[in-house]
Design a protein around this motif. Structure first.
Motif, PDB file in Angstrom:
ATOM      1  N   LEU A  54       0.836  -1.197   0.000  1.00  0.00           N
ATOM      2  CA  LEU A  54       0.000   0.000   0.000  1.00  0.00           C
ATOM      3  C   LEU A  54       0.875   1.254   0.000  1.00  0.00           C
ATOM      4  N   PRO A  55       0.499   2.281  -0.784  1.00  0.00           N
ATOM      5  CA  PRO A  55       1.280   3.523  -0.817  1.00  0.00           C
ATOM      6  C   PRO A  55       1.392   4.143   0.568  1.00  0.00           C
ATOM      7  N   ILE A  56       2.605   4.598   0.898  1.00  0.00           N
ATOM      8  CA  ILE A  56       2.829   5.195   2.216  1.00  0.00           C
ATOM      9  C   ILE A  56       2.369   6.653   2.218  1.00  0.00           C
ATOM     10  N   THR A  57       2.706   7.386   1.161  1.00  0.00           N
ATOM     11  CA  THR A  57       2.222   8.766   0.989  1.00  0.00           C
ATOM     12  C   THR A  57       1.921   8.982  -0.488  1.00  0.00           C
ATOM     13  N   GLN A  58       1.139  10.013  -0.772  1.00  0.00           N
ATOM     14  CA  GLN A  58       0.876  10.373  -2.163  1.00  0.00           C
ATOM     15  C   GLN A  58       2.114  11.080  -2.719  1.00  0.00           C
ATOM     16  N   LYS A  59       2.738  10.486  -3.727  1.00  0.00           N
ATOM     17  CA  LYS A  59       3.913  11.127  -4.320  1.00  0.00           C
ATOM     18  C   LYS A  59       4.165  10.555  -5.713  1.00  0.00           C
ATOM     19  N   THR A  60       5.037  11.217  -6.454  1.00  0.00           N
ATOM     20  CA  THR A  60       5.467  10.688  -7.748  1.00  0.00           C
ATOM     21  C   THR A  60       6.815  10.000  -7.565  1.00  0.00           C
ATOM     22  N   PHE A  61       7.114   9.068  -8.452  1.00  0.00           N
ATOM     23  CA  PHE A  61       8.382   8.346  -8.394  1.00  0.00           C
ATOM     24  C   PHE A  61       8.752   7.894  -9.806  1.00  0.00           C
ATOM     25  N   GLN A  62      10.003   7.513  -9.991  1.00  0.00           N
ATOM     26  CA  GLN A  62      10.474   6.999 -11.268  1.00  0.00           C
ATOM     27  C   GLN A  62      11.147   5.659 -11.062  1.00  0.00           C
ATOM     28  N   LEU A  63      10.852   4.707 -11.946  1.00  0.00           N
ATOM     29  CA  LEU A  63      11.495   3.402 -11.864  1.00  0.00           C
ATOM     30  C   LEU A  63      12.933   3.466 -12.368  1.00  0.00           C
ATOM     31  N   SER A  64      13.209   4.401 -13.260  1.00  0.00           N
ATOM     32  CA  SER A  64      14.574   4.649 -13.739  1.00  0.00           C
ATOM     33  C   SER A  64      14.617   6.084 -14.224  1.00  0.00           C
ATOM     34  N   PRO A  65      15.820   6.663 -14.409  1.00  0.00           N
ATOM     35  CA  PRO A  65      15.895   8.067 -14.844  1.00  0.00           C
ATOM     36  C   PRO A  65      15.186   8.334 -16.168  1.00  0.00           C
ATOM     37  N   SER A  66      15.110   7.316 -17.050  1.00  0.00           N
ATOM     38  CA  SER A  66      14.470   7.532 -18.353  1.00  0.00           C
ATOM     39  C   SER A  66      12.972   7.235 -18.327  1.00  0.00           C
ATOM     40  N   PHE A  67      12.514   6.643 -17.215  1.00  0.00           N
ATOM     41  CA  PHE A  67      11.106   6.247 -17.117  1.00  0.00           C
ATOM     42  C   PHE A  67      10.238   7.474 -16.845  1.00  0.00           C
ATOM     43  N   PRO A  68       9.058   7.584 -17.485  1.00  0.00           N
ATOM     44  CA  PRO A  68       8.173   8.712 -17.153  1.00  0.00           C
ATOM     45  C   PRO A  68       7.803   8.673 -15.676  1.00  0.00           C
ATOM     46  N   PRO A  69       7.668   9.830 -15.038  1.00  0.00           N
ATOM     47  CA  PRO A  69       7.252   9.851 -13.629  1.00  0.00           C
ATOM     48  C   PRO A  69       5.906   9.136 -13.468  1.00  0.00           C
ATOM     49  N   MET A  70       5.796   8.375 -12.382  1.00  0.00           N
ATOM     50  CA  MET A  70       4.555   7.678 -12.063  1.00  0.00           C
ATOM     51  C   MET A  70       4.046   8.201 -10.733  1.00  0.00           C
ATOM     52  N   ASP A  71       2.748   8.176 -10.579  1.00  0.00           N
ATOM     53  CA  ASP A  71       2.113   8.624  -9.348  1.00  0.00           C
ATOM     54  C   ASP A  71       1.765   7.395  -8.516  1.00  0.00           C
ATOM     55  N   THR A  72       1.675   7.548  -7.208  1.00  0.00           N
ATOM     56  CA  THR A  72       1.277   6.400  -6.382  1.00  0.00           C
ATOM     57  C   THR A  72      -0.132   5.923  -6.747  1.00  0.00           C
TER      58      THR A  72
END
Length: 458
Positions: free
Chosen positions: A166-184
């Motif tokens: 389960l998401p800990i907080t609402q935030k964006t993250f990237q799986l790699s530097p070239s990956f588009p940002p993803m939201d929780t």
């Protein structure tokens, strides 16, 4: 003379999983393979009923043999309870799959040389490994979601999700530097109706992951144009999409109906579309599981009426809504219980697609250059909606009011906004051409499938 290669294909028991792997099976038939297509008994009965009980067999006219194995649940069990369903499948089906392979060898003289298993049925790769045959994993959803599955340990370490997924907080993250940002909000297993179900689905995904290492190939229903970053992130993953129905059984016999549907397709809607002006019809279909309450269903009906446009609306026979509650203006719309979706979306009368954004529907809409109005319901559909609207920019989403209802005015407004946006339509057309180029001789997906077939026949 060598015997045809025989492949056992094992989909997960859901329409969105059966569809693409059935199309893959038909592609393999076109390349000279025989297919043993194994559904759970519950799903098999739906498929056979929708076909008018014309069951195919290897020894008959078709090279796709449809067979069934009990899932272990009683006839009245709730198969929407995924924990109970998959627990029962894993307790009951593995031994029966192994026995089926042995039986066809002893009784029919047919040797299965490969198992192609849906990601959710990855336990079958253990069987392939034990009996010494080839094992292949098929992923029917976006490659980006498999990339997320493969990144679970890192997502936990980075504090994006807890140990229950389960998401800990609402935030964006990237799986790699070239990956588009993803939201929780993109974390698909968390998009269940309650946290308990989300934890169960997450634990199931974690359980499936080790079995993937037993697969010699990972196939995915996507293309390099759609998800270049995800495919770079997972170099083992081979895109073979878009998997589109050809209405050809692989032996030159054209069939009006799609093999593998859970409900009989109403072909009368094609004749109705033939009577409608070019790019005028709103097509609405929400997949095999979406349910509306009566209030939202009514609001949608009234919104369609406000548009003053013709519409084609799929309302499933198991829907909890009664479409006789209202009457539309004469000839404004047509309601069917199930549609030949690929035929519908390729029809010149279609203006836009109001969709739940399941990945199959997403691929079919994109491959026909149809702009989207996105109405996700559960799990990966929320990620797909974000991808359609924010990355590909070929659709719009709906906004709910303070009561969580999508109002009739919102529906009318978004239809008008989408259909007046030439940039969206232009982008959709360009993307269609890119996707279809994958299927031409020399196209990436076509070449990948050829490589796979050559390996199968070695």
């Amino acid at each position: 003379m060598s015997l045809p290669t025989t492949v056992l294909v094992l989909p997960a028991p859901a329409q969105g999983h059966v569809n693409p792997i059935m199309i893959l099976s038909q592609r393999l038939v076109q390349n000279g393979c025989n297919i043993i297509f194994v559904n759970t008994e519950f799903i098999h009965n739906k498929v056979i009923t929708s076909m008018g009980n014309q069951e195919g067999s290897i020894t008959g006219g078709s090279r796709v043999k449809l067979v069934s194995i009990p899932d272990g649940l009683g006839p009245d069990a709730d198969r929407n309870n995924l924990k109970e369903l998959f627990s029962s499948i894993m307790n009951n089906m593995p031994d029966k799959i192994a026995k089926l392979i042995e039986d066809v060898r002893l009784k029919d003289g047919v040797t299965v040389t490969c198992i192609v298993a849906d990601f959710s049925m990855a336990w079958a790769l253990e069987i392939a490994s034990k009996i010494g045959i080839k094992g292949v994993m098929f992923y029917p959803s976006a490659a980006s979601l498999l990339a997320m599955n493969c990144s679970i340990p890192r997502l936990i370490d980075d504090g994006i999700i807890d140990s229950n997924g389960l998401p800990i907080t609402q935030k964006t993250f990237q799986l790699s530097p070239s990956f588009p940002p993803m939201d929780t909000n993109s974390i698909w297993w968390a998009k269940m109706f309650d946290s308990g179900s989300a934890k169960e689905v997450f634990n199931f995904v974690v359980h499936c992951m080790p079995n993937l290492e037993l697969a010699e190939w990972w196939l995915c229903h996507t293309t390099t144009d759609l998800e270049p970053e995800a495919l770079s992130y997972l170099p083992k993953l081979l895109p073979i999409g878009p998997l589109l129905r050809s209405y050809d059984d692989g032996e030159g016999v054209t069939d009006e109906r799609s093999l593998g549907q859970f409900w009989e397709e109403d072909l009368s809607c094609i004749n109705w579309l033939d009577q409608q002006p070019h790019a005028s019809v709103i097509y609405l279909a929400f997949g095999s599981t979406t349910h509306f309450d009566n209030k939202q269903f009514m609001e949608l009906a009234l919104g369609l009426e406000l548009t003053n446009r013709p519409f084609l609306w799929v309302v499933r026979p198991d829907s909890n809504c009664n479409n006789s509650m209202f009457e539309f203006k004469e000839n404004q719309g047509k309601i069917v219980e199930w549609a030949p979706q690929q035929k519908v979306l390729s029809h010149p009368a279609i203006a836009c697609f109001v969709s739940h954004c399941g990945w199959n529907s997403t691929i079919e809409g994109l491959s026909n250059g149809v702009p989207f109005l996105c109405w996700p319901y559960i799990v990966d559909q929320f990620f797909d909606k974000t991808y359609i609207c924010d990355v590909l920019k070929v659709g719009l989403g709906f906004d709910s009011d303070e009561n969580g209802l999508i109002s009739r005015e919102e529906i009318k407004d978004k239809v008008e906004k989408l259909l007046s946006d030439e940039n969206i339509r232009s982008r959709a057309h360009v993307l269609k051409e890119k996707l279809l180029n994958n299927l031409k001789d020399g196209g990436t997906s076509s070449e990948n499938l050829n490589k796979f077939v050559m390996w199968l026949k070695e």
